[in-house]
Design a protein around this motif. Structure first.
Motif, PDB file in Angstrom:
ATOM      1  N   LEU A  29     -70.389 -50.206  82.420  1.00 14.69           N
ATOM      2  CA  LEU A  29     -69.761 -49.074  81.911  1.00 14.69           C
ATOM      3  C   LEU A  29     -68.586 -48.846  81.808  1.00 14.69           C
ATOM      4  CD1 LEU A  29     -71.029 -46.152  81.063  1.00 14.69           C
ATOM      5  CD2 LEU A  29     -70.119 -45.665  83.485  1.00 14.69           C
ATOM      6  N   VAL A  30     -68.001 -48.798  80.357  1.00 19.19           N
ATOM      7  CA  VAL A  30     -66.648 -48.994  79.978  1.00 19.19           C
ATOM      8  C   VAL A  30     -66.113 -47.514  79.603  1.00 19.19           C
ATOM      9  CG1 VAL A  30     -65.091 -49.776  78.312  1.00 19.19           C
ATOM     10  CG2 VAL A  30     -66.736 -51.377  79.341  1.00 19.19           C
ATOM     11  N   ARG A  31     -65.035 -47.172  80.015  1.00 21.95           N
ATOM     12  CA  ARG A  31     -64.315 -45.997  79.269  1.00 21.95           C
ATOM     13  C   ARG A  31     -63.706 -46.382  78.184  1.00 21.95           C
ATOM     14  NH1 ARG A  31     -59.143 -44.093  79.956  1.00 21.95           N
ATOM     15  NH2 ARG A  31     -58.779 -45.259  81.627  1.00 21.95           N
ATOM     16  N   ILE A  32     -64.039 -45.960  77.164  1.00 27.56           N
ATOM     17  CA  ILE A  32     -63.424 -46.235  75.614  1.00 27.56           C
ATOM     18  C   ILE A  32     -61.988 -45.811  75.619  1.00 27.56           C
ATOM     19  CG2 ILE A  32     -63.647 -46.066  73.142  1.00 27.56           C
ATOM     20  CD1 ILE A  32     -65.706 -48.003  74.406  1.00 27.56           C
ATOM     21  N   THR A  33     -61.069 -46.541  75.375  1.00 27.56           N
ATOM     22  CA  THR A  33     -59.651 -46.179  74.879  1.00 27.56           C
ATOM     23  C   THR A  33     -59.319 -46.153  73.528  1.00 27.56           C
ATOM     24  OG1 THR A  33     -58.991 -48.273  75.549  1.00 27.56           O
ATOM     25  CG2 THR A  33     -58.667 -46.584  77.454  1.00 27.56           C
ATOM     26  N   THR A  34     -59.943 -47.208  72.758  1.00 29.08           N
ATOM     27  CA  THR A  34     -59.598 -47.371  71.341  1.00 29.08           C
ATOM     28  C   THR A  34     -60.946 -47.751  70.522  1.00 29.08           C
ATOM     29  OG1 THR A  34     -57.122 -48.023  71.543  1.00 29.08           O
ATOM     30  CG2 THR A  34     -58.515 -48.658  69.741  1.00 29.08           C
ATOM     31  N   THR A  35     -61.365 -47.296  69.514  1.00 32.71           N
ATOM     32  CA  THR A  35     -62.628 -47.645  69.155  1.00 32.71           C
ATOM     33  C   THR A  35     -62.151 -47.448  67.381  1.00 32.71           C
ATOM     34  OG1 THR A  35     -64.941 -47.169  68.324  1.00 32.71           O
ATOM     35  CG2 THR A  35     -63.505 -45.353  69.137  1.00 32.71           C
ATOM     36  N   ASN A  36     -62.657 -48.258  66.453  1.00 33.71           N
ATOM     37  CA  ASN A  36     -62.394 -48.384  65.041  1.00 33.71           C
ATOM     38  C   ASN A  36     -63.321 -47.666  64.210  1.00 33.71           C
ATOM     39  OD1 ASN A  36     -60.067 -49.686  66.156  1.00 33.71           O
ATOM     40  ND2 ASN A  36     -60.745 -51.498  65.372  1.00 33.71           N
ATOM     41  N   ILE A  37     -62.825 -47.364  62.920  1.00 30.04           N
ATOM     42  CA  ILE A  37     -63.966 -47.205  62.045  1.00 30.04           C
ATOM     43  C   ILE A  37     -63.997 -48.368  60.915  1.00 30.04           C
ATOM     44  CG2 ILE A  37     -64.688 -45.529  59.900  1.00 30.04           C
ATOM     45  CD1 ILE A  37     -62.953 -43.374  61.160  1.00 30.04           C
ATOM     46  N   CYS A  38     -65.261 -48.891  60.823  1.00 30.65           N
ATOM     47  CA  CYS A  38     -65.533 -50.220  60.169  1.00 30.65           C
ATOM     48  C   CYS A  38     -65.932 -49.780  58.626  1.00 30.65           C
ATOM     49  CB  CYS A  38     -66.462 -50.941  61.037  1.00 30.65           C
ATOM     50  SG  CYS A  38     -66.746 -52.667  60.211  1.00 30.65           S
ATOM     51  N   GLY A  39     -65.656 -50.619  57.824  1.00 29.99           N
ATOM     52  CA  GLY A  39     -66.278 -50.612  56.476  1.00 29.99           C
ATOM     53  C   GLY A  39     -67.842 -50.579  56.491  1.00 29.99           C
ATOM     54  N   SER A  40     -68.594 -51.265  57.418  1.00 32.79           N
ATOM     55  CA  SER A  40     -69.728 -51.303  57.761  1.00 32.79           C
ATOM     56  C   SER A  40     -70.438 -50.060  58.320  1.00 32.79           C
ATOM     57  CB  SER A  40     -70.271 -52.376  58.678  1.00 32.79           C
ATOM     58  OG  SER A  40     -69.869 -53.743  58.303  1.00 32.79           O
ATOM     59  N   ASP A  41     -69.571 -49.192  58.778  1.00 31.08           N
ATOM     60  CA  ASP A  41     -70.173 -47.671  59.387  1.00 31.08           C
ATOM     61  C   ASP A  41     -70.297 -47.015  58.014  1.00 31.08           C
ATOM     62  OD1 ASP A  41     -70.024 -48.230  61.978  1.00 31.08           O
ATOM     63  OD2 ASP A  41     -67.680 -47.673  61.858  1.00 31.08           O
ATOM     64  N   VAL A  64     -61.795 -49.811  79.475  1.00 29.10           N
ATOM     65  CA  VAL A  64     -61.412 -50.059  80.687  1.00 29.10           C
ATOM     66  C   VAL A  64     -62.890 -50.089  81.573  1.00 29.10           C
ATOM     67  CG1 VAL A  64     -60.081 -49.462  82.888  1.00 29.10           C
ATOM     68  CG2 VAL A  64     -59.374 -49.336  80.584  1.00 29.10           C
ATOM     69  N   VAL A  65     -63.089 -50.930  82.364  1.00 32.94           N
ATOM     70  CA  VAL A  65     -64.254 -50.954  83.134  1.00 32.94           C
ATOM     71  C   VAL A  65     -64.335 -49.878  84.152  1.00 32.94           C
ATOM     72  CG1 VAL A  65     -65.923 -52.236  84.547  1.00 32.94           C
ATOM     73  CG2 VAL A  65     -64.999 -53.231  82.636  1.00 32.94           C
ATOM     74  N   MET A  66     -65.408 -49.279  84.269  1.00 31.72           N
ATOM     75  CA  MET A  66     -65.399 -47.917  85.405  1.00 31.72           C
ATOM     76  C   MET A  66     -66.445 -48.226  86.538  1.00 31.72           C
ATOM     77  SD  MET A  66     -63.007 -46.074  84.146  1.00 31.72           S
ATOM     78  CE  MET A  66     -63.201 -44.705  85.193  1.00 31.72           C
ATOM     79  N   GLU A  67     -67.674 -48.956  85.981  1.00 29.55           N
ATOM     80  CA  GLU A  67     -68.754 -49.205  86.887  1.00 29.55           C
ATOM     81  C   GLU A  67     -69.179 -50.415  86.502  1.00 29.55           C
ATOM     82  OE1 GLU A  67     -72.629 -46.903  88.424  1.00 29.55           O
ATOM     83  OE2 GLU A  67     -71.338 -45.739  87.309  1.00 29.55           O
ATOM     84  N   TYR A 130     -67.498 -42.719  76.370  1.00 30.38           N
ATOM     85  CA  TYR A 130     -68.043 -43.973  77.240  1.00 30.38           C
ATOM     86  C   TYR A 130     -68.883 -44.899  76.673  1.00 30.38           C
ATOM     87  CZ  TYR A 130     -65.881 -41.395  81.370  1.00 30.38           C
ATOM     88  OH  TYR A 130     -64.976 -40.884  82.185  1.00 30.38           O
ATOM     89  N   LEU A 131     -69.003 -45.965  76.991  1.00 31.29           N
ATOM     90  CA  LEU A 131     -70.076 -46.956  76.338  1.00 31.29           C
ATOM     91  C   LEU A 131     -70.804 -47.747  77.476  1.00 31.29           C
ATOM     92  CD1 LEU A 131     -71.314 -48.326  73.698  1.00 31.29           C
ATOM     93  CD2 LEU A 131     -69.321 -50.046  73.952  1.00 31.29           C
ATOM     94  N   ARG A 132     -72.230 -47.921  77.292  1.00 34.29           N
ATOM     95  CA  ARG A 132     -72.799 -48.766  78.123  1.00 34.29           C
ATOM     96  C   ARG A 132     -72.824 -50.180  77.496  1.00 34.29           C
ATOM     97  NH1 ARG A 132     -78.849 -49.977  77.279  1.00 34.29           N
ATOM     98  NH2 ARG A 132     -79.388 -51.641  78.744  1.00 34.29           N
ATOM     99  N   VAL A 133     -72.417 -51.224  78.301  1.00 32.21           N
ATOM    100  CA  VAL A 133     -72.393 -52.571  77.783  1.00 32.21           C
ATOM    101  C   VAL A 133     -73.659 -53.594  78.365  1.00 32.21           C
ATOM    102  CG1 VAL A 133     -71.225 -54.680  77.204  1.00 32.21           C
ATOM    103  CG2 VAL A 133     -69.953 -52.359  77.458  1.00 32.21           C
TER     104      VAL A 133
END
Length: 378
Positions: A29-41, A64-67, A130-133
């Motif tokens: 489980l990651v706490r997202i700090t930066t995420t981008n908009i992609c042309g594919s989006d 950052v890894v939270m769990e 947050y993001l599940r990896v």
């Protein structure tokens, strides 16, 4: 958690969604700090895919890894990590060969999985807090001590820097080569940077947007304005009539020529502009079907390709999405050593709450909107 949710063509909203969580022992489980908009989006944003409403977008993620799940051994809580956009298991036939963009496990029935992407599995995207990896030990790239200081550089390792590099690998770029790159969007600019890193003698970048061409020139490339459709002729003139040694397609199926979509334009221009026996690498997205296309062939995912010229010139074409894990470690180390600075193409940095605004401007190709990064503060 707050997350950006797709609700239909050109309608995305930031709203409360159920928190991402550990679902399997190999998850992180990651706490997202930066995420981008992609042309594919934008393909999904514009309604040009089968993206389901209610899905969280975002495949260019860092945090950052939270769990960690009970089966995770290498990744630790507190690690700063960048996530390849393509999700690999690490043990299937393709992953073992380094072809992680075509994992046979993560998305059963299809070769390839990704976060928040149409047709690439059920995984939520990272334009969220947050993001599940999945398969966390395999998919998390641990960043060096300067990760926070260079966060806007390292987040480019999630997709566009490796994808631009992949274009040069598919094309076969070697030291001393001349390289023609179609597209001065983020991936094309990263292909230009990558070609220079690999020792190309001449890098030519084709586009019709003055602001993007100016950025290509800032990176040391020769900008070629294709507003009048003469780019192939300009490249031939710049190479003494021989053509470029290598070509990179970094636009895809929504290529525009003189204000209209012409899906085969970049491919046929590259066949014309690349020398006999030269290589062409294709990383721009082309889809199996595009029902909303104006072109009859494009609706069925087909192109009117100048195959006779391709054959007569003995050129080779290689295609496909980047296997990010094949490149992200070495590119990370170039950033750490100060020999690559992909963040210089960033035009806007917005809080997650303003993501819809970022999508709107990026989709319109407004002047100055080259690469948008979102900051998610949980």
């Amino acid at each position: 958690m707050k997350a950006l949710v797709y609700e239909g063509p050109r309608k995305v909203v930031v709203k409360e969604m159920p928190d991402a969580k550990i679902e399997r022992p190999t998850d992180v489980l990651v706490r997202i700090t930066t995420t981008n908009i992609c042309g594919s989006d934008l393909h999904m944003y514009e309604g040009r895919t089968n993206m389901e409403t209610g899905r969280i977008l975002g495949h260019e993620n860092l945090g950052v890894v939270m769990e960690v799940g009970g089966g995770v051994e290498r990744i630790k809580v507190g690690d700063r990590v960048c996530l390849p956009f393509n999700i690999g298991c690490g043990f299937c036939k393709n992953c073992e060969r380094g072809l992680t963009g075509f994992c046979l496990t993560a998305n059963p029935g299809m070769a390839g999985a990704a976060y928040g992407f149409a047709g690439m599995g059920p995984y939520s995207g990272g334009q969220a807090e947050y993001l599940r990896v999945p398969f966390g030990d395999f998919n998390c790239l641990v960043l060096p001590p300067d990760a926070e200081e260079k966060e806007n550089d390292y987040v480019m390792l999630s997709d566009i820097f490796p994808t631009g590099y992949h274009a040069t690998v598919l094309a076969g770029v070697e030291p001393g080569d001349s390289v023609a790159i179609y597209g001065a969007g983020p991936v094309g600019l990263m292909a230009a940077m990558s070609a220079s890193i690999k020792g190309a003698s001449k890098v030519m970048v084709v586009d019709s947007h003055p602001d993007r061409l100016a950025l290509a020139e800032k990176l040391g490339a020769i900008p070629i304005d294709d507003s009048d459709g003469s780019s192939a002729e300009q490249i031939l003139e710049m190479t003494g009539g021989e053509g470029a040694d290598r070509g990179c397609e970094c636009v895809g199926y929504q290529c525009s020529c003189k204000g209209h979509e012409v899906p085969n334009a970049t491919m046929n221009n590259l066949i014309k502009a690349v020398r006999p026996t030269g290589g062409i690498g294709v990383v721009g997205v082309f889809v199996a079907e595009d029902p909303k296309a104006d072109d009859k062939l494009a609706k069925e995912g087909r192109l009117a390709l100048d195959f006779g010229q391709l054959w007569m010139k003995g050129q080779h074409i290689a295609t496909g999405q980047a296997n990010v894990k094949a490149y992200n470690r070495k590119l990370r180390d170039l950033i750490a050593a100060g020999k690559a600075k992909p963040s210089q193409i960033i035009s806007h940095e917005l809080p997650l709450e303003k993501a819809p605004e970022g999508y709107e401007h990026f989709d319109k190709r407004d002047d100055g909107w080259t690469k948008v990064v979102l900051k998610a503060a949980a």
